[in-house]
Design an enzyme around this catalytic site. Structure first.
Site, PDB file in Angstrom:
ATOM      1  N   GLY A 134      58.584  30.511  28.350  1.00  0.00           N
ATOM      2  CA  GLY A 134      58.344  30.830  26.942  1.00  0.00           C
ATOM      3  C   GLY A 134      57.093  31.680  26.823  1.00  0.00           C
ATOM      4  O   GLY A 134      56.265  31.697  27.741  1.00  0.00           O
TER       5      GLY A 134
ATOM      6  N   GLN B  96      49.824  35.350  22.992  1.00  0.00           N
ATOM      7  CA  GLN B  96      49.469  35.284  24.423  1.00  0.00           C
ATOM      8  C   GLN B  96      49.372  36.673  25.061  1.00  0.00           C
ATOM      9  O   GLN B  96      48.866  36.807  26.173  1.00  0.00           O
ATOM     10  CB  GLN B  96      50.474  34.420  25.193  1.00  0.00           C
ATOM     11  CG  GLN B  96      50.373  32.938  24.821  1.00  0.00           C
ATOM     12  CD  GLN B  96      51.359  32.103  25.602  1.00  0.00           C
ATOM     13  OE1 GLN B  96      52.532  32.026  25.244  1.00  0.00           O
ATOM     14  NE2 GLN B  96      50.909  31.491  26.675  1.00  0.00           N
TER      15      GLN B  96
ATOM     16  N   CYS C 135      51.015  25.986  30.752  1.00  0.00           N
ATOM     17  CA  CYS C 135      50.872  27.104  29.825  1.00  0.00           C
ATOM     18  C   CYS C 135      50.326  28.303  30.584  1.00  0.00           C
ATOM     19  O   CYS C 135      49.364  28.176  31.341  1.00  0.00           O
ATOM     20  CB  CYS C 135      49.924  26.720  28.691  1.00  0.00           C
ATOM     21  SG  CYS C 135      49.713  28.024  27.469  1.00  0.00           S
ATOM     22  N   LEU C 136      50.927  29.458  30.361  1.00  0.00           N
ATOM     23  CA  LEU C 136      50.478  30.672  31.050  1.00  0.00           C
ATOM     24  C   LEU C 136      49.039  31.038  30.657  1.00  0.00           C
ATOM     25  O   LEU C 136      48.371  31.740  31.401  1.00  0.00           O
ATOM     26  CB  LEU C 136      51.423  31.835  30.738  1.00  0.00           C
ATOM     27  CG  LEU C 136      52.858  31.662  31.277  1.00  0.00           C
ATOM     28  CD1 LEU C 136      53.760  32.767  30.741  1.00  0.00           C
ATOM     29  CD2 LEU C 136      52.872  31.639  32.797  1.00  0.00           C
TER      30      LEU C 136
ATOM     31  N   HIS D 160      55.934  23.844  21.766  1.00  0.00           N
ATOM     32  CA  HIS D 160      54.768  24.384  22.489  1.00  0.00           C
ATOM     33  C   HIS D 160      54.463  25.806  21.999  1.00  0.00           C
ATOM     34  O   HIS D 160      53.305  26.140  21.715  1.00  0.00           O
ATOM     35  CB  HIS D 160      55.072  24.359  23.997  1.00  0.00           C
ATOM     36  CG  HIS D 160      54.051  25.024  24.869  1.00  0.00           C
ATOM     37  ND1 HIS D 160      53.304  24.335  25.803  1.00  0.00           N
ATOM     38  CD2 HIS D 160      53.670  26.335  24.992  1.00  0.00           C
ATOM     39  CE1 HIS D 160      52.499  25.191  26.429  1.00  0.00           C
ATOM     40  NE2 HIS D 160      52.711  26.410  25.965  1.00  0.00           N
ATOM     41  N   GLU D 161      55.503  26.633  21.874  1.00  0.00           N
ATOM     42  CA  GLU D 161      55.303  28.029  21.437  1.00  0.00           C
ATOM     43  C   GLU D 161      54.870  28.098  19.981  1.00  0.00           C
ATOM     44  O   GLU D 161      54.027  28.923  19.612  1.00  0.00           O
ATOM     45  CB  GLU D 161      56.576  28.858  21.626  1.00  0.00           C
ATOM     46  CG  GLU D 161      57.138  28.914  23.030  1.00  0.00           C
ATOM     47  CD  GLU D 161      56.129  29.238  24.104  1.00  0.00           C
ATOM     48  OE1 GLU D 161      55.115  29.894  23.790  1.00  0.00           O
ATOM     49  OE2 GLU D 161      56.338  28.818  25.244  1.00  0.00           O
TER      50      GLU D 161
ATOM     51  N   HIS E 238      51.273  27.673  19.522  1.00  0.00           N
ATOM     52  CA  HIS E 238      50.500  28.904  19.773  1.00  0.00           C
ATOM     53  C   HIS E 238      50.360  29.732  18.495  1.00  0.00           C
ATOM     54  O   HIS E 238      49.321  30.351  18.263  1.00  0.00           O
ATOM     55  CB  HIS E 238      51.185  29.781  20.836  1.00  0.00           C
ATOM     56  CG  HIS E 238      50.915  29.383  22.259  1.00  0.00           C
ATOM     57  ND1 HIS E 238      49.653  29.366  22.806  1.00  0.00           N
ATOM     58  CD2 HIS E 238      51.749  29.013  23.260  1.00  0.00           C
ATOM     59  CE1 HIS E 238      49.727  29.004  24.082  1.00  0.00           C
ATOM     60  NE2 HIS E 238      50.997  28.772  24.396  1.00  0.00           N
TER      61      HIS E 238
HETATM   62  O1  GNR Z   1      56.211  28.593  31.359  1.00  0.00           O
HETATM   63  C1  GNR Z   1      55.956  27.614  30.659  1.00  0.00           C
HETATM   64  N1  GNR Z   1      56.400  26.395  31.017  1.00  0.00           N
HETATM   65  C2  GNR Z   1      56.356  25.291  30.198  1.00  0.00           C
HETATM   66  C3  GNR Z   1      56.580  24.042  30.766  1.00  0.00           C
HETATM   67  C4  GNR Z   1      56.564  22.918  29.993  1.00  0.00           C
HETATM   68  C5  GNR Z   1      56.329  23.009  28.644  1.00  0.00           C
HETATM   69  C6  GNR Z   1      56.079  24.235  28.067  1.00  0.00           C
HETATM   70  C7  GNR Z   1      56.096  25.365  28.828  1.00  0.00           C
HETATM   71  S1  GNR Z   1      55.815  26.905  28.104  1.00  0.00           S
HETATM   72  C8  GNR Z   1      55.124  27.772  29.438  1.00  0.00           C
HETATM   73  C9  GNR Z   1      54.868  29.220  29.079  1.00  0.00           C
HETATM   74  C10 GNR Z   1      53.831  29.284  27.983  1.00  0.00           C
HETATM   75  O2  GNR Z   1      52.660  29.154  28.154  1.00  0.00           O
HETATM   76  N2  GNR Z   1      54.277  29.463  26.777  1.00  0.00           N
HETATM   77  O3  GNR Z   1      53.419  29.474  25.750  1.00  0.00           O
HETATM   78 NI    NI Z   2      51.735  28.234  26.316  1.00  0.00          NI
END
Ligand code: GNR
Ligand code: NI
Length: 179
Positions: free
Chosen positions: A46, A51, A99-100, A141-142, A145
């Site tokens: 995601g 980001q 999270c990246l 999660h997204e 952000h």
């Molecule tokens: O790549 C991602 N893996 C992930 C694993 C578990 C819960 C959420 C994520 S999202 C993350 C990519 C990211 O930072 N998206 O904002």
């Molecule tokens: Ni993230």
């Protein structure tokens, strides 16, 4: 298409509130294409626009396992413009999130296991659907952000500080190796 640099903690842009998209046009679709390319390259499942430094309420998801080796990966790209959660389950489940923007750090976060969400897709078409499983985890999660929230904000202060210390240490050691 282009792979864009990913913004990492403690960059203050990650704390910005992203602004609603006014219209789904070719400029937005270009951003979306770049976000997919950036997400696949990372690799991640995601990515929210902030980001890559763009404070717009748009995010992309593809749950195809990044680690899958051998054979062509089956891509399932999903686009969410101006997403809103209209209902959520009372039942929360833990998932080991990463999270990246907080590279190589993982921690369990509890979230509702099922949500109902509304959004526009890349053609500007409105959707209203029930979502569960990993897609529900990732979408929440997204969407965090878009509101300047990171998964580490859901942890206890102690856990968050330990995780950020580990990140600092890993960055320091990576710097040494590169030197
Ligand atoms: O790549 C991602 N893996 C992930 C694993 C578990 C819960 C959420 C994520 S999202 C993350 C990519 C990211 O930072 N998206 O904002
Ligand atoms: Ni993230």
């Amino acid at each position: 298409m282009a792979i864009l640099p990913i913004v990492e903690v403690p960059d203050p842009r990650l704390r910005q509130i992203s602004q609603p998209v006014e219209g789904v046009d070719d400029d937005l679709r270009r951003l979306i294409d770049d976000m997919f390319e950036t997400m696949y390259a990372a690799p991640g499942i995601g990515l929210a626009a902030i980001q890559v430094g763009v404070p717009k309420r748009v995010l992309v998801i593809d749950l195809q396992e990044p680690e899958e080796e051998g054979g062509d990966p089956v891509r399932d790209p999903r686009v969410f413009v101006n997403p809103e959660i209209v209902a959520e389950s009372d039942n929360e489940v833990p998932y080991n999130e990463g999270c990246l923007s907080v590279p190589d750090q993982y921690a369990e976060v509890d979230r509702p296991d099922r949500i109902r969400a509304r959004w526009l897709d890349r053609d500007g078409v409105a959707h209203d659907e029930e979502i569960d499983g990993l897609l529900a985890v990732c979408l929440q999660h997204e969407m965090d952000h878009l509101n300047g929230i990171l998964f580490i904000d859901h942890l206890s202060r102690l856990k968050r500080e330990m995780l950020l210390k580990k990140l600092t240490k890993q960055r320091r050691e990576q710097g040494k190796r590169a030197a």
